[in-house]
Design an enzyme around this catalytic site. Sequence first.
Site, short mmCIF file in Angstrom:
data_model
loop_
_atom_site.label_atom_id
_atom_site.label_comp_id
_atom_site.label_asym_id
_atom_site.label_seq_id
_atom_site.Cartn_x
_atom_site.Cartn_y
_atom_site.Cartn_z
N ASP A 12 19.15 -65.08 -5.19
CA ASP A 12 19.27 -64.50 -6.51
C ASP A 12 20.57 -65.01 -7.11
OD1 ASP A 12 18.20 -61.70 -7.79
OD2 ASP A 12 20.17 -62.05 -8.64
N ASP A 17 21.11 -70.26 -8.81
CA ASP A 17 20.84 -70.44 -10.17
C ASP A 17 19.59 -71.43 -10.09
OD1 ASP A 17 20.13 -71.21 -12.76
OD2 ASP A 17 22.20 -71.87 -13.01
N VAL A 18 18.32 -70.84 -10.19
CA VAL A 18 17.15 -71.47 -10.16
C VAL A 18 16.92 -72.79 -11.02
CG1 VAL A 18 15.84 -69.63 -8.90
CG2 VAL A 18 15.41 -69.65 -11.58
N SER A 61 2.28 -64.19 -15.29
CA SER A 61 2.29 -62.78 -16.08
C SER A 61 0.96 -62.85 -16.87
CB SER A 61 3.33 -62.55 -16.88
OG SER A 61 3.25 -61.50 -17.79
N TYR A 108 8.69 -66.37 -23.34
CA TYR A 108 8.01 -65.83 -22.06
C TYR A 108 6.70 -66.13 -21.84
CZ TYR A 108 7.42 -62.45 -18.34
OH TYR A 108 7.05 -61.57 -17.28
N LYS A 161 5.05 -68.48 -18.96
CA LYS A 161 4.07 -68.12 -18.03
C LYS A 161 2.74 -68.88 -18.12
CE LYS A 161 6.85 -64.93 -15.80
NZ LYS A 161 7.31 -65.33 -14.40
#
Length: 249
Positions: free
Chosen positions: A38, A65-66, A144, A157, A161
Amino acid sequence: MNGLVEGKSSVVTGGAQGIGLAIGRRLAQNGARVVLVDVDQARAEAAAKELSGETGAKVIGLGCDVTSEDAVHAAAITTVDRFGALDIWVNNAGITRDASLRKMSVSDFEAVMNVHLKGTWLGVRHASAIMREAGSGVIVNMSSLSGKSGNPGQSNYSAAKAGVVGLTKSAAKELAHRGVRVNAVQPGLIRTAMTEAMPPDVFAAREADIPMKRAGTPDEVAGTVLFLASDLSSYVTGAVIEVGGGRYM
């Protein structure tokens, strides 16, 4: 009785809360060693301590941090160093920055694309590099239903996705011959802190549109991830599984 992922080493990004924590819990309950990754390291460590005490599994929390390639690479290497292998990687980390096309800032568009799409790509890239050499492994990407239908006010978003679906299929084709499976999950309306902050009338209206007439739970998403992470889905790759109570079918 052994769990479905007994002895496997796993990573869940965005794992300190919500759906990510539920996924980590399901994996730990089914015998996996778990790394909760995380951006908030303190929260990741606290969640890992909670899961470890609850399940008796080996669980560690890492700050990551991805959107940083170095950080994602370090998380993958640390998992191998601590647990001896990397068998399961779940790309779950995500943020929202909602606004209409007219009002959305470029920085908010880029922030969401970077976490969801670039972050997932980096996870696939570095997890698969290790899994290819091992000749086995499973990657699960979180998409999503908004990536299927598009949501007003979520052009960033929804685009990200949808991109996760394309990335999943492309990676699945590249990696299948090396024994690595890549699949995606598309949750619909799920009861999390984020969705429960919605106005009650808006939430109720969205529930009414769902054939099953209710929102889902993080654990229901986690169950699908567990299926994809386990040998129950050994002949499944490049798939996108909707967990949305029939919405948008």
